[in-house]
Write a protein that holds these residues in place. Structure first.
Motif, PDB file in Angstrom:
ATOM      1  N   GLU A   2      -3.366  -0.067  -7.851  1.00 46.32           N
ATOM      2  CA  GLU A   2      -3.561  -1.479  -8.191  1.00 46.32           C
ATOM      3  C   GLU A   2      -2.297  -2.230  -7.764  1.00 46.32           C
ATOM      4  OE1 GLU A   2      -3.980  -4.153 -12.272  1.00 46.32           O
ATOM      5  OE2 GLU A   2      -3.901  -1.974 -12.385  1.00 46.32           O
ATOM      6  N   THR A   4      -0.666  -5.947  -7.849  1.00 49.31           N
ATOM      7  CA  THR A   4      -0.805  -7.286  -8.415  1.00 49.31           C
ATOM      8  C   THR A   4       0.477  -8.065  -8.211  1.00 49.31           C
ATOM      9  OG1 THR A   4      -2.277  -6.404 -10.122  1.00 49.31           O
ATOM     10  CG2 THR A   4      -1.351  -8.596 -10.502  1.00 49.31           C
ATOM     11  N   SER A  84      -2.158 -12.694  -6.615  1.00 51.88           N
ATOM     12  CA  SER A  84      -3.174 -11.869  -5.963  1.00 51.88           C
ATOM     13  C   SER A  84      -3.285 -10.529  -6.664  1.00 51.88           C
ATOM     14  CB  SER A  84      -2.817 -11.642  -4.483  1.00 51.88           C
ATOM     15  OG  SER A  84      -1.630 -10.877  -4.370  1.00 51.88           O
ATOM     16  N   THR A  85      -4.436  -9.926  -6.505  1.00 52.60           N
ATOM     17  CA  THR A  85      -4.625  -8.558  -6.977  1.00 52.60           C
ATOM     18  C   THR A  85      -5.483  -7.823  -5.951  1.00 52.60           C
ATOM     19  OG1 THR A  85      -5.333  -7.180  -8.841  1.00 52.60           O
ATOM     20  CG2 THR A  85      -6.608  -9.168  -8.438  1.00 52.60           C
ATOM     21  N   GLU A  86      -5.062  -6.602  -5.652  1.00 54.31           N
ATOM     22  CA  GLU A  86      -5.748  -5.805  -4.657  1.00 54.31           C
ATOM     23  C   GLU A  86      -5.834  -4.369  -5.143  1.00 54.31           C
ATOM     24  OE1 GLU A  86      -4.588  -6.498  -0.446  1.00 54.31           O
ATOM     25  OE2 GLU A  86      -2.964  -7.634  -1.370  1.00 54.31           O
ATOM     26  N   GLU A  87      -6.716  -3.633  -4.521  1.00 50.76           N
ATOM     27  CA  GLU A  87      -6.866  -2.208  -4.803  1.00 50.76           C
ATOM     28  C   GLU A  87      -6.688  -1.469  -3.485  1.00 50.76           C
ATOM     29  OE1 GLU A  87     -10.228   0.810  -6.619  1.00 50.76           O
ATOM     30  OE2 GLU A  87     -10.530  -1.340  -6.740  1.00 50.76           O
TER      31      GLU A  87
END
Length: 91
Positions: A2, A4, A84-87
């Motif tokens: 994760e 963020t 932002s948040t990404e995986e």
């Protein structure tokens, strides 16, 4: 993984760091698949939080719980803006 990115006002940075241990303790107690986290301070009041999960399903289950415990809530409350948040997958 994760990833963020968020903003915290400079005058609250020390509070954010102080709240981090409570958030980590709550994750360890309540989030299956939580493997660890690193917090990186960036220029301009931005922070990068890298949280390692055993699987995408564990991350999704954690996300569904949100800020369900006091230590997590205290940390989240200090965030002024989510950038932002990404995986991703750690290789």
């Amino acid at each position: 993984m994760e990833i963020t990115r968020f903003r915290v006002s400079p005058e609250r940075a020390a509070d954010l760091l102080a709240a981090r241990s409570g958030m980590i303790a709550d994750f360890q107690a309540d989030r299956d698949g939580f493997l660890g986290a690193r917090l990186i301070q960036l220029p301009g009041g931005e922070w990068l939080d890298l949280v390692e999960w055993r699987s995408p399903a564990d991350f999704a289950a954690s996300r569904a719980k949100g800020g369900n415990l006091p230590g997590i809530q205290a940390f989240f409350a200090l965030i002024d803006e989510l950038v932002s948040t990404e995986e991703g997958i750690l290789r």
